[in-house]
Design an enzyme around this catalytic site. Sequence first.
Site, PDB file in Angstrom:
ATOM      1  N   ARG A 108     -51.579   3.346 -21.362  1.00  0.00           N
ATOM      2  CA  ARG A 108     -51.938   4.007 -20.127  1.00  0.00           C
ATOM      3  C   ARG A 108     -52.164   3.029 -18.917  1.00  0.00           C
ATOM      4  O   ARG A 108     -52.812   2.170 -18.977  1.00  0.00           O
ATOM      5  CB  ARG A 108     -53.420   4.828 -20.150  1.00  0.00           C
ATOM      6  N   ARG A 128     -66.644  16.311 -32.571  1.00  0.00           N
ATOM      7  CA  ARG A 128     -66.392  15.808 -31.366  1.00  0.00           C
ATOM      8  C   ARG A 128     -65.436  16.329 -30.519  1.00  0.00           C
ATOM      9  O   ARG A 128     -64.298  16.769 -30.817  1.00  0.00           O
ATOM     10  CB  ARG A 128     -65.685  14.345 -31.553  1.00  0.00           C
ATOM     11  N   ASN A 145     -63.613  14.575 -36.326  1.00  0.00           N
ATOM     12  CA  ASN A 145     -63.325  14.098 -35.003  1.00  0.00           C
ATOM     13  C   ASN A 145     -61.662  14.034 -34.851  1.00  0.00           C
ATOM     14  O   ASN A 145     -60.843  13.823 -35.409  1.00  0.00           O
ATOM     15  CB  ASN A 145     -63.554  12.399 -35.117  1.00  0.00           C
ATOM     16  N   HIS A 205     -65.685   8.598 -23.671  1.00  0.00           N
ATOM     17  CA  HIS A 205     -66.142   7.683 -24.543  1.00  0.00           C
ATOM     18  C   HIS A 205     -67.611   7.590 -24.506  1.00  0.00           C
ATOM     19  O   HIS A 205     -68.462   6.720 -24.879  1.00  0.00           O
ATOM     20  CB  HIS A 205     -65.868   6.260 -24.253  1.00  0.00           C
ATOM     21  N   GLU A 210     -69.685   6.089 -33.316  1.00  0.00           N
ATOM     22  CA  GLU A 210     -69.687   7.322 -32.949  1.00  0.00           C
ATOM     23  C   GLU A 210     -69.992   8.388 -33.915  1.00  0.00           C
ATOM     24  O   GLU A 210     -70.615   9.485 -33.749  1.00  0.00           O
ATOM     25  CB  GLU A 210     -68.184   7.904 -32.216  1.00  0.00           C
TER      26      GLU A 210
END
Length: 389
Positions: A232, A84, A7, A173, A376
């Site tokens: 963000r 990923r 990842n 996501h 994940e």
Amino acid sequence: MNVLVVNAGSSSLKYQLMDTVTREVFAKGNCERIGLDRGIFGHAVAGEEKVTEDALFPDHRTAIRAVLDHLAGLDIAFDGIGHRIVQGGWYFEDSALVTDEVYAKILEVAPLAPLHNYGEAAIIEYCRERYPELPNVAVFDTSFHMTMPEVASTYALPKDVVDKYHVRKYGAHGTSHRYEWMRAKELLGESCHRLLSCHLGNGASLCAIEDGTCRDTTMGLTPLDGLMMGTRCGSIDPATVCYLQREGGYTYDEVDEMMNKRSGMLAVSGISSDARDIRDGASRGDERCLLAFDMFAYKAMTQAAAMIASMAGVDTITFTAGIGENDWSIRKAFCECFEWLGVRIDNDRNRSAERGDRVISAAGSSVTVMVIPTDEEYMIASDVERLAV
Ligand code: ADP
């Protein structure tokens, strides 16, 4: 099957070597500060303390080489590698076994996520060269959202521009939201049809999932859209970008950096992007932290209402990621906004220090509310098992 899950972010790489059946993790670690000076390589094998070493990672290729050299020394075999990939663009509705064609497409869509896809592709390239006999599977953050109806994914911009530049809502996501659906369905069975999945971490997004299909999500062309996040800004009037460039004299790079790295909770609180610091500040009565906390919950609530409307209802809400799994006060503030919908949480269950999958709604709540820690890595490993030939 033993799978190595990789990842990689823009300047970091995490790995886990796991058994897809038992979910046992044999080894894991991370490379930090890729492309910068003074890199760090952390690694651990099951049951032992993590070891951290100084390293130098000029690029992603050097980082994955260090990981594979290290794993070769441990003598733990693996039968496939899962990667990923942040952006699958308009091509991938599912994870894919990497062929030359798939590899070329990952590069073709890279302008949509230049800080991620190029590094991730370099890692795949190195893995294929070093272990040509092993299957590599690309698992895209975006593919789960590709089932979104056109009405949700289309941007109201001129068609020639949209077509030429592949402008649309891609979301992110997706692997985490897919896991939330899978686990909620396993645990709740027939009573789970319309799921609002809340992935609340440093990056945060909501996803409306109806019978396993994404109906809508809050992130857009990029992960900047939607909720207010650690650094963000989330959804704002797009004309703000033009205004700042025109009147403020900011360059494209400066606005990009401002909106991705210096906005959100960090900007509103004035002290930190970390939800724990904001919560501490709010409990001390710091007004900017109180505002940051309230804005986070308010924006999550109003955008969640849009997600719920896209499914014409909701029967299950799940919380995951750093804030979703750990911060009972955000969960409480969020759920209280939906009392009009009949959502009731059990305060003791919500505040309990219990870990793992758990129901936090009260008996009689119209919606089952759960905390489901995302996994994940497991999702990626099981895609390798499903797609490896
Ligand atoms: P990402 O993977 O997007 O970088 P994470 O899922 O690790 O982010 O989430 C990071 C966020 O989770 C931070 O805002 C952090 O403050 C928050 N967090 C982590 N642990 C806790 C905790 N125990 N209580 C409240 N917030 C927490």
